[in-house]
Design an enzyme around this catalytic site. Structure first.
Site, PDB file in Angstrom:
ATOM      1  N   THR A  97      23.792  26.889  32.093  1.00  0.00           N
ATOM      2  CA  THR A  97      24.626  27.977  32.604  1.00  0.00           C
ATOM      3  C   THR A  97      24.793  28.992  31.472  1.00  0.00           C
ATOM      4  OG1 THR A  97      25.802  26.422  34.023  1.00  0.00           O
ATOM      5  CG2 THR A  97      26.808  28.591  33.697  1.00  0.00           C
ATOM      6  N   LYS A 172      25.766  31.455  39.855  1.00  0.00           N
ATOM      7  CA  LYS A 172      26.311  30.224  39.260  1.00  0.00           C
ATOM      8  C   LYS A 172      27.693  30.489  38.643  1.00  0.00           C
ATOM      9  CE  LYS A 172      26.943  26.355  37.091  1.00  0.00           C
ATOM     10  NZ  LYS A 172      27.541  25.221  37.764  1.00  0.00           N
TER      11      LYS A 172
HETATM   12  N1  LIG Z   1      28.779  18.872  33.011  1.00  0.00           N
HETATM   13  C1  LIG Z   1      28.673  19.419  34.192  1.00  0.00           C
HETATM   14  O1  LIG Z   1      29.293  18.965  35.163  1.00  0.00           O
HETATM   15  C2  LIG Z   1      27.796  20.628  34.417  1.00  0.00           C
HETATM   16  C3  LIG Z   1      27.456  20.961  35.724  1.00  0.00           C
HETATM   17  C4  LIG Z   1      26.599  22.055  35.952  1.00  0.00           C
HETATM   18  C5  LIG Z   1      26.138  22.805  34.878  1.00  0.00           C
HETATM   19  N2  LIG Z   1      26.522  22.476  33.605  1.00  0.00           N
HETATM   20  C6  LIG Z   1      25.973  23.290  32.519  1.00  0.00           C
HETATM   21  O2  LIG Z   1      24.856  22.568  31.994  1.00  0.00           O
HETATM   22  C7  LIG Z   1      24.740  22.798  30.581  1.00  0.00           C
HETATM   23  C8  LIG Z   1      24.786  21.451  29.856  1.00  0.00           C
HETATM   24  O3  LIG Z   1      26.014  20.827  30.165  1.00  0.00           O
HETATM   25  P1  LIG Z   1      26.336  19.317  29.713  1.00  0.00           P
HETATM   26  O4  LIG Z   1      27.491  18.879  30.530  1.00  0.00           O
HETATM   27  O5  LIG Z   1      25.093  18.524  29.663  1.00  0.00           O
HETATM   28  O6  LIG Z   1      26.842  19.601  28.224  1.00  0.00           O
HETATM   29  P2  LIG Z   1      26.880  18.610  26.973  1.00  0.00           P
HETATM   30  O7  LIG Z   1      26.926  17.185  27.403  1.00  0.00           O
HETATM   31  O8  LIG Z   1      27.945  19.133  26.072  1.00  0.00           O
HETATM   32  O9  LIG Z   1      25.453  18.829  26.274  1.00  0.00           O
HETATM   33  C9  LIG Z   1      25.184  20.033  25.622  1.00  0.00           C
HETATM   34  C10 LIG Z   1      23.757  19.998  25.118  1.00  0.00           C
HETATM   35  O10 LIG Z   1      23.495  21.229  24.413  1.00  0.00           O
HETATM   36  C11 LIG Z   1      23.042  20.910  23.104  1.00  0.00           C
HETATM   37  N3  LIG Z   1      23.440  21.975  22.166  1.00  0.00           N
HETATM   38  C12 LIG Z   1      24.672  22.500  21.967  1.00  0.00           C
HETATM   39  N4  LIG Z   1      24.630  23.475  21.040  1.00  0.00           N
HETATM   40  C13 LIG Z   1      23.335  23.549  20.639  1.00  0.00           C
HETATM   41  C14 LIG Z   1      22.647  24.372  19.706  1.00  0.00           C
HETATM   42  N5  LIG Z   1      23.279  25.319  18.999  1.00  0.00           N
HETATM   43  N6  LIG Z   1      21.313  24.179  19.550  1.00  0.00           N
HETATM   44  C15 LIG Z   1      20.658  23.250  20.275  1.00  0.00           C
HETATM   45  N7  LIG Z   1      21.246  22.433  21.175  1.00  0.00           N
HETATM   46  C16 LIG Z   1      22.577  22.598  21.358  1.00  0.00           C
HETATM   47  C17 LIG Z   1      23.693  19.577  22.774  1.00  0.00           C
HETATM   48  O11 LIG Z   1      23.030  18.966  21.693  1.00  0.00           O
HETATM   49  P3  LIG Z   1      23.784  17.807  20.847  1.00  0.00           P
HETATM   50  O12 LIG Z   1      23.621  16.548  21.654  1.00  0.00           O
HETATM   51  O13 LIG Z   1      23.054  17.794  19.554  1.00  0.00           O
HETATM   52  O14 LIG Z   1      25.231  18.242  20.716  1.00  0.00           O
HETATM   53  C18 LIG Z   1      23.485  18.865  24.117  1.00  0.00           C
HETATM   54  O15 LIG Z   1      22.151  18.432  24.254  1.00  0.00           O
HETATM   55  C19 LIG Z   1      25.880  23.756  30.215  1.00  0.00           C
HETATM   56  O16 LIG Z   1      25.385  25.078  30.254  1.00  0.00           O
HETATM   57  C20 LIG Z   1      26.888  23.532  31.338  1.00  0.00           C
HETATM   58  O17 LIG Z   1      27.731  24.638  31.514  1.00  0.00           O
HETATM   59  C21 LIG Z   1      27.311  21.387  33.355  1.00  0.00           C
END
Ligand SMILES: NC(=O)c1ccc[n+]([C@@H]2O[C@H](COP(=O)([O-])OP(=O)(O)OC[C@H]3O[C@@H](n4cnc5c(N)ncnc54)[C@H](OP(=O)(O)O)[C@@H]3O)[C@@H](O)[C@H]2O)c1
Length: 289
Positions: A97, A172
């Site tokens: 997102t 989104k």
């Molecule tokens: N959670 C939900 O329910 C949901 C639903 C729909 C969409 N989303 C969207 O999907 C995306 C991922 O969400 P998530 O829930 O999977 O988040 P998350 O568990 O916090 O994972 C974030 C990911 O991004 C990586 N990351 C963060 N900063 C970075 C950087 N500077 N360089 C490279 N990698 C980086 C993290 O790596 P590390 O492991 O090294 O920290 C991890 O792999 C977001 O955009 C979120 O808004 C989430």
């Protein structure tokens, strides 16, 4: 079956990558920190040292990372970014997102390499990611949309083509704004009802049966009442979404007073130390738990 590089193995990405492996694709994974990589290699994925290395030889590269900053790093870093490894006929898919402004910049950078680009943000949370039942809001050229189908099918219950690049991001962000505004309102009203003497569980038994309660809001309201703050979608990510949504609305001169107010509530929650907690922790601003 395709060679797919998957960048970002967070809560969503690890589940999505696992479904691509299960579907029989040859999946190469990369994550910034090494922790989640073994979970995927145990299932049959190959690990890469950088996004660039993951992208070399891939038909399709998919990113699922936190925000614009993370997306920029994984795609565009001059030394390690995926674009440097992307073949001219390959397809880059951004599932994170991100903001409409950033995704437009990314699409232009991908186009300059001769590869195709599709934005594919997803609706749904961890259970839907786990079960391959996400709803994809794709933006891009029809050819890129067609090229993406076999990679998106194992992830999704539905893939909607909503227009050119940028439309997916805007839609989104509108979806998450509609959710976040409701959750802020439910947290506020549950706080009010609690202070007015109502028992939280009993009053929710009434409120959640009313037509004003969307299924998502009712579900989160029950989490708020139960003090269930196990992280599925944290306050930090929702705050990021509201920042992007309100900036995106400003860019097209759309008034969003409720989104602006909700962003202030989310910032308050972060300042109070709840940023890493699930979005259900908004109730903590109003005396709950
Ligand atoms: N959670 C939900 O329910 C949901 C639903 C729909 C969409 N989303 C969207 O999907 C995306 C991922 O969400 P998530 O829930 O999977 O988040 P998350 O568990 O916090 O994972 C974030 C990911 O991004 C990586 N990351 C963060 N900063 C970075 C950087 N500077 N360089 C490279 N990698 C980086 C993290 O790596 P590390 O492991 O090294 O920290 C991890 O792999 C977001 O955009 C979120 O808004 C989430």
């Amino acid at each position: 079956m395709s060679k797919i590089a998957f960048l970002g193995l967070g809560a969503m990405g690890a589940r999505m990558a696992a479904n691509l492996v299960k579907a029989g694709h040859a999946v190469t994974v990369w994550n910034r920190s090494p922790g989640p990589v073994a979970g995927l290699t145990d299932q049959g994925a190959t690990a890469a040292a950088t996004p660039r290395a993951a992208a070399v030889g891939a038909d399709i590269v998919i990113a699922m990372v936190a925000d614009d900053t993370a997306s920029r790093a994984v795609w565009l870093d001059g030394r390690t970014g995926a674009l440097a490894g992307l073949a001219p006929g390959a397809l880059a898919i951004e599932c994170s997102t991100v903001s409409p402004a950033w995704v437009a910049e990314l699409a232009a950078a991908v186009a300059a390499t001769g590869a195709a680009f599709l934005e594919a943000p997803v609706v749904g949370s961890l259970p839907q990611a786990q079960d391959g039942k996400l709803i994809v809001l794709a933006g891009g050229e029809a050819a890129a949309y067609d090229q993406a189908q076999h990679a998106l099918a194992p992830l999704a219950a539905a893939v909607h083509h909503v227009g050119p690049v940028g439309r997916g991001a805007v839609l989104k962000l509108a979806v998450n704004s509609l959710l976040g505004i409701q959750l802020a309102a439910w947290a506020e009203m549950m706080g009010f009802l609690g202070k007015a003497g109502f028992d939280g569980a009993s009053v929710l038994d009434i409120l959640t049966t009313l037509p004003i309660a969307s299924p998502a809001a009712a579900n989160y309201a029950r989490m708020m009442q139960a003090g269930d703050f196990a992280v599925r979608f944290p306050v930090d990510l929702m705050t990021k979404d509201f920042r992007y949504a309100t900036a995106g609305a400003d860019a097209v001169k759309a008034d969003t007073p409720l989104a602006d107010a909700t962003l202030r509530v989310l910032e308050d929650a972060r300042e109070a130390g709840h940023g890493a907690e699930n979005i259900s922790a908004l109730i903590r601003l109003y005396g709950g738990h």
